[in-house]
Design a protein around this motif. Sequence first.
Motif, short mmCIF file in Angstrom:
data_model
loop_
_atom_site.label_atom_id
_atom_site.label_comp_id
_atom_site.label_asym_id
_atom_site.label_seq_id
_atom_site.Cartn_x
_atom_site.Cartn_y
_atom_site.Cartn_z
N VAL A 28 62.16 30.55 -82.23
CA VAL A 28 63.31 31.33 -81.79
C VAL A 28 64.47 31.19 -82.77
O VAL A 28 65.23 32.14 -82.98
CB VAL A 28 63.72 30.90 -80.37
CG1 VAL A 28 65.03 31.57 -79.95
CG2 VAL A 28 62.63 31.24 -79.37
N LEU B 163 58.81 39.23 -77.94
CA LEU B 163 60.11 39.05 -78.56
C LEU B 163 61.18 39.85 -77.83
O LEU B 163 62.31 39.39 -77.65
CB LEU B 163 60.04 39.48 -80.04
CG LEU B 163 61.31 39.28 -80.87
CD1 LEU B 163 61.70 37.81 -80.90
CD2 LEU B 163 61.10 39.81 -82.28
N TYR C 156 61.27 34.43 -86.16
CA TYR C 156 61.02 35.50 -85.21
C TYR C 156 59.72 36.26 -85.52
O TYR C 156 59.10 36.84 -84.63
CB TYR C 156 62.18 36.51 -85.24
CG TYR C 156 63.46 35.97 -84.64
CD1 TYR C 156 63.60 35.85 -83.27
CD2 TYR C 156 64.52 35.60 -85.46
CE1 TYR C 156 64.77 35.37 -82.71
CE2 TYR C 156 65.70 35.12 -84.91
CZ TYR C 156 65.83 35.00 -83.53
OH TYR C 156 66.98 34.52 -82.99
N GLY D 195 64.30 38.18 -76.03
CA GLY D 195 65.68 38.53 -76.35
C GLY D 195 66.47 38.91 -75.11
O GLY D 195 67.65 38.54 -74.97
#
Length: 500
Positions: free
Chosen positions: A308, A320, A312, A324
């Motif tokens: 993280v 992802l 990424y 997020g």
Amino acid sequence: MRKNRFIKKDNIFPITIKDLEELLNSKFENNPDLTISKFEKKGKKALIFYIDYQVEGTMVEEYLYAPLLEKDIEWNNSTILNEIPLSRGRTLQSLNEILSDLLIGGVFIYVEGEDSVIGYLLLKKEKRSLEQSETESVVLGPKIGFTESLVTNLNIIRWTIRSKDLVLESFLVGELEPREVRIIYLKSVANETDINTMKQRISELEIDVVDDSSVLMQYLEDSTSTIFPQFLTTELPDRFSYSINRGRIGVLVEDSPTALIAPTTFFSFFESTEDLYMSWNVGTILRALRFISFILSTIMTPLYVAAVTFHYEIIPIPLLINLGQSRAEVPFTPIVEVLVLEFMIELLRESGARLPTKIGQTIGIVGGVVVGTAAVEAGITSNVLIIFVALSALASFSTPNYLMGTAARAIRFPMIILGGFLGMIGLAFGLCFLVIHLLKIKSLGRPYLSPVYPLRLQDFNKVLFRLPPQFENKRFKSYRPKELIRYSREKAKQKKDIDE
């Protein structure tokens, strides 16, 4: 009632009955529990003394007072030793040795004019009965556990290992409070160097008190700077017997329900006696599952932090996006977020372990659910991280040995810090340092990573996986046992029907 090697010779005999009584009272500060009885018969005076709550009163009355007072025997040391119907009687001259044995259930007879006293060990055995081990739960196999009584534990070992080659050597350790320590091994199997090393380490200990076998283990280990256990601890007699039969050395300590086993390897901590009671393929799968769980519990949350924070690109796009979104409201950096959540998990684990059993289970379940849900709703952490931390905690519980599971928990925090500051490079550095550290560790002088290092392919089936029983005819070669072959492989393969 063995001789303490720390006690100096201080022969005070012969001495008058009156002087001996005054001396005993002065040494014990006129303790009311010190029972002193004086008798006189045919012009001979005798003194019997012991600590009341330490001895079996009925045995003292029946086997000491009755023969001395009711039988027409001459009062001298040799006659009394022959006439008293008790074994393990002996004469002592050292006052310090007498005082030391009084504290562990000794009963003494002194006939005025003799140059020594007669001593017997009549310890009151108020120990708990045989119960199931609470620290090591098993589904298959014997469930009985060791107790705090050394005599009981030795009897259990004799039941499970019925071999004439079984050796049980006794040592007294502790200057202020001597405690009996037993070394147990099979003379025809165990390596002589390992036996002598263990004897030397125990006999050279000069400490005041050994509180428990786990404390003794810390004095006997090769390295005191590592968090990895170098001796295997167990409360299960069948696991202890299994190790002894394979050529290892066991240690039992008086008043401790935990046995020590050495030498051992890193892989031994992931073995379970249940593996033997299942088919070889199921045992192999479970053993592999434990190895994988240990690795996951060590690197899962550090890997999350590194990915993280720096990497990424290794996270799949759908994941992802979800990650997020879940981290959008979190005000902390990934490393702080993980450290806070891991710290909360460890608090729940410790509080649950210290509370009574039923309350502790409730705290662990309810506390985990409540804290996790509240942390996500408050925006302190992401829901994805909750899953990672929970899996990491569950993986650490799969390790059969508590000390190795604790080591995995301790490793996790520096790995998280390395991943948070240096990413995958930090994780690689941490793992390399860990492997180098494991390569340097020894257990009773034996390599800790054996049979991986030094490489012995023929021992892999003893630690990494299992084979069918007919192929398990050799002992662990890395321990260098005197007798490598357990049984004939050819005869083990033979299967005959009743009509053949």
